[in-house]
Design an enzyme around this catalytic site. Sequence first.
Site, short mmCIF file in Angstrom:
data_model
loop_
_atom_site.label_atom_id
_atom_site.label_comp_id
_atom_site.label_asym_id
_atom_site.label_seq_id
_atom_site.Cartn_x
_atom_site.Cartn_y
_atom_site.Cartn_z
N ASP A 172 40.38 41.21 47.27
CA ASP A 172 39.29 40.32 46.62
C ASP A 172 38.09 40.37 47.39
O ASP A 172 37.98 40.26 48.57
CB ASP A 172 39.62 38.96 46.64
CG ASP A 172 41.04 38.71 45.94
OD1 ASP A 172 41.70 39.62 45.38
OD2 ASP A 172 41.46 37.52 46.02
N GLN A 180 38.89 40.74 51.39
CA GLN A 180 40.27 40.49 51.69
C GLN A 180 40.75 42.03 52.07
O GLN A 180 40.49 42.98 51.45
CB GLN A 180 41.30 40.11 50.86
CG GLN A 180 40.66 38.91 50.31
CD GLN A 180 41.48 37.62 51.51
OE1 GLN A 180 42.86 37.32 51.21
NE2 GLN A 180 40.70 37.36 52.12
#
Length: 441
Positions: A29, A45
């Site tokens: 993400d 992420q």
Amino acid sequence: MSFPYPATDYQEDNRGQFHFSSRGGWMNDVNAPLYYRGVYHLYYQHAPNSLVWDTMHWGHATSTDLVHWQQKPIALDPGVHPGDLWSGGGVVDTGNVAGLKSGDDDPIVVFSGTNGVQIFYSLDGGNTFKTFADGKKVVKPNARTSRDPKVFWDPVAMHWGMVVWSDEGGNGADFYTSENLLDWTFGSRYQADWLFECPDMVRMPFEGGYKWVLSAGSGEYVVGDFDGTTFHPLSRTQQKLNQTDTHAGGGYYAALTFANLPVKDRVVSMAWQGENQGTIWTGNATFPVDQRLKRTPDGPRVVSTPIPEIATLRTSTRTWQDRTLDSASAKQLLEDVKADTYELEATIDGQNVQRFGFRLKTDRQVVYDAEAQALDGAALKPQQGKVRLRLLVDRGQLEVFGNDGEVYQSYNLHCDGLELFVDGTLKLESLTLHELSSIWG
């Protein structure tokens, strides 16, 4: 912070040359995209020592033009920063409302954590982060599960807002408000089955005023008004930012919009593409798009177009104009094109033709069905009898735009070669192909 990355020239066969990917390790993400003092920051992420999802860190990259990205050391590290460092958003505290400032730089404040929200802040322009209040959770939702806080500024209510996904009574988003970014008060909840993970909340100009767009990790969204605490949708029926099979690990997921952009009312978004992998890296980001609201017969819709800064990558351009093509001549038109990183723009008369599109010499076709008025299954009506297609092709990535962003589709696949095809006779008004240079220095 650590920099655990192997040397690379970014030249693996399917590594995108103008789509950001982490120098090494796993990426998913997009987190806390923001602008500060001439620099765009992209956090994400990240499992730096794995090619699959693992213990989450926040990776970090910067750019001065939204196009050329430079890998930076890890921003949030579970060995240093407490809690689950899952997805979240961030803002620049230009007014020092949190009182965290201690030097010349404005604090950059980011929000993360599961089942409660934690705060981390940077006093050096977004490079390194301190933990606020020893990891105390500043928001403690009542729901069994919650995550993915996104913070935004409300210029009408004159306070900060936060939207957090939770499963209280089903999928939905919880809204909180704050005057100082540290103390948060529950405002309301918007419940919807489709609203799962990674919410975004962004204010967009619309017909002399503004509307708010609330979206989920899948890219599904609704347009509405926000009174400072409660979101009021214009319709309960959701639309999609990206008209593909959007899911975690697919070609489009978990998009977020940039905070603190220098151009008023500009909305720029990036998402995670999860189906691409090399020998030392997994996953990449979509190419940034400008988003705006457009009036349609069915109400306001978000349209997306590649940021104009892409023009800085163009190295050569070829144009074909005013051609009438049958199946054989269409196939011959682009047979000498050898590029694998390019931008293609085509304007085609959508009348008197059944079907046309582009083959990428793999198992992938970009197809416009003139009878169904659909681009790869997404509704797309001709405008004044014309269909405009725009393709970004980047080794392992393909992004497709129809009629100035009415359709936006993102895919991970290997693209090799290019062929125009037509069923029937096609009137080509113009076709322009820009070869694009690599962003990797």
